[in-house]
Write an enzyme that holds these catalytic residues in place. Structure first.
Site, PDB file in Angstrom:
ATOM      1  N   HIS A 263       0.834  -1.204   0.000  1.00  0.00           N
ATOM      2  CA  HIS A 263       0.000   0.000   0.000  1.00  0.00           C
ATOM      3  C   HIS A 263       0.871   1.257   0.000  1.00  0.00           C
ATOM      4  O   HIS A 263       0.628   2.191  -0.775  1.00  0.00           O
ATOM      5  CB  HIS A 263      -0.912  -0.019   1.231  1.00  0.00           C
ATOM      6  N   GLU A 264       1.885   1.280   0.865  1.00  0.00           N
ATOM      7  CA  GLU A 264       2.751   2.463   0.943  1.00  0.00           C
ATOM      8  C   GLU A 264       3.577   2.630  -0.327  1.00  0.00           C
ATOM      9  O   GLU A 264       3.797   3.757  -0.787  1.00  0.00           O
ATOM     10  CB  GLU A 264       3.661   2.369   2.174  1.00  0.00           C
TER      11      GLU A 264
ATOM     12  N   HIS B 263       1.543   4.308  -2.947  1.00  0.00           N
ATOM     13  CA  HIS B 263       1.546   5.768  -2.797  1.00  0.00           C
ATOM     14  C   HIS B 263       2.787   6.367  -3.483  1.00  0.00           C
ATOM     15  O   HIS B 263       2.698   7.416  -4.135  1.00  0.00           O
ATOM     16  CB  HIS B 263       1.549   6.158  -1.324  1.00  0.00           C
TER      17      HIS B 263
ATOM     18  N   GLU C 183      -6.497   6.819  -1.213  1.00  0.00           N
ATOM     19  CA  GLU C 183      -6.384   5.635  -0.364  1.00  0.00           C
ATOM     20  C   GLU C 183      -6.962   4.412  -1.056  1.00  0.00           C
ATOM     21  O   GLU C 183      -6.408   3.319  -0.970  1.00  0.00           O
ATOM     22  CB  GLU C 183      -7.087   5.875   0.974  1.00  0.00           C
TER      23      GLU C 183
END
Length: 278
Positions: A127-128, A131, A204
């Site tokens: 997930h990070e 980003h 997100e």
């Protein structure tokens, strides 16, 4: 598009800083302009270091299990290896920061490494990294730095008002001073929060999808999010509201914080990940 957003946010925050400075008169506006220039340059080049230092993050070496996991997921994502940090807190959370994929960092708390299984933690790291891949991190880091500065200035202005530091029309019988005081304690922090909310919640959802694709297991990331929601409730994090949007799980608790949350509802995020698995 992200470049335009970055320019818009920096401009908006600069105007707000100058508006705050104008409460101190012409000299205050000049000081605010100089501060805005320094903050804009500093936010672009050093926002990641500022945020990491704020949370006392400690960089880890290649012999760390967390480092090896980030390295593995970065290779899967086709990204340069980011710097890896551990935040000394029991509250489970993680965030990414930096100005581009070549100058990025991933930070995870001690609590999240204890709470999640290896598969679940890999989903969070994915997930990070999503980003970073989507280039969300520059906007997020700049807003965290600038919004924090505005809130700090608002607090300073409150004390200045209390001790007679603000000067306005009240010296000639007007009401400028009291309006300036009210602006400082109400409007400035609220405006900084609104600008912070300009970072769309959709980022997100996109990072969840991207993270699931990177780690190859949407269900693991869904389980991680569910655990993180409970973990943050049980062990809340001492955090600055200006940086709350950086984290994978909203570290702020309470009705007002949730009303203006920079994160979409956790249940909706989980249901979307479970739909990907199906």
């Amino acid at each position: 598009m992200n470049t335009l957003k970055t320019g818009f946010l920096l401009t908006a925050l600069t105007v707000l800083l100058m508006l705050i400075g104008s409460m101190f008169g012409e000299g205050g506006m000049i000081i605010a302009l100089m501060l805005a220039v320094v903050m804009n340059i500093g936010s672009y080049w050093f926002s990641d270091r500022i945020v990491l230092k704020m949370y006392k993050a400690q960089e880890v070496g290649s012999n760390s299990e967390l480092y090896r996991m980030v390295e593995e997921q970065a290779q899967r994502a086709g990204l340069p290896m980011p710097r890896v940090y551990v935040i000394p807190t029991d509250s489970p959370n993680a965030f990414a920061t930096g100005r581009n994929p070549n100058h990025s960092a991933v930070a995870a708390t001690q609590g999240i490494m204890r709470l999640l299984s290896r598969e679940e933690l890999a989903g969070v790291i994915g997930h990070e990294l999503a980003h970073i891949k989507h280039r969300d991190i520059l906007i997020s880091s700049i807003v965290a730095t600038m919004a924090g500065a505005i809130m700090m200035l608002a607090y300073i202005a409150q004390w200045a008002a209390i001790f007679g530091g603000l000067r306005g029309d009240d010296e000639e019988g007007g009401s400028g001073g009291i309006f300036g005081f009210l602006f400082m304690i109400i409007v400035a922090p609220f405006a900084a929060m609104i600008i912070q909310l300009a970072i769309s919640r959709s980022r997100e959802y996109a990072a969840d999808r991207g993270g699931a694709e990177i780690c190859g297991n949407p269900n693991a990331l869904a389980r991680a999010l569910r655990k993180l929601e409970r973990g943050v409730e049980m062990s809340p994090m001492e955090t600055n509201a200006a940086t709350s949007h950086l984290f994978i799980a909203n570290p702020l608790r309470g009705g007002f914080a949730k009303l203006f949350s920079t994160h979409p509802p956790m249940e909706e995020r989980i249901s979307r990940l479970e739909a990907m698995r199906r």
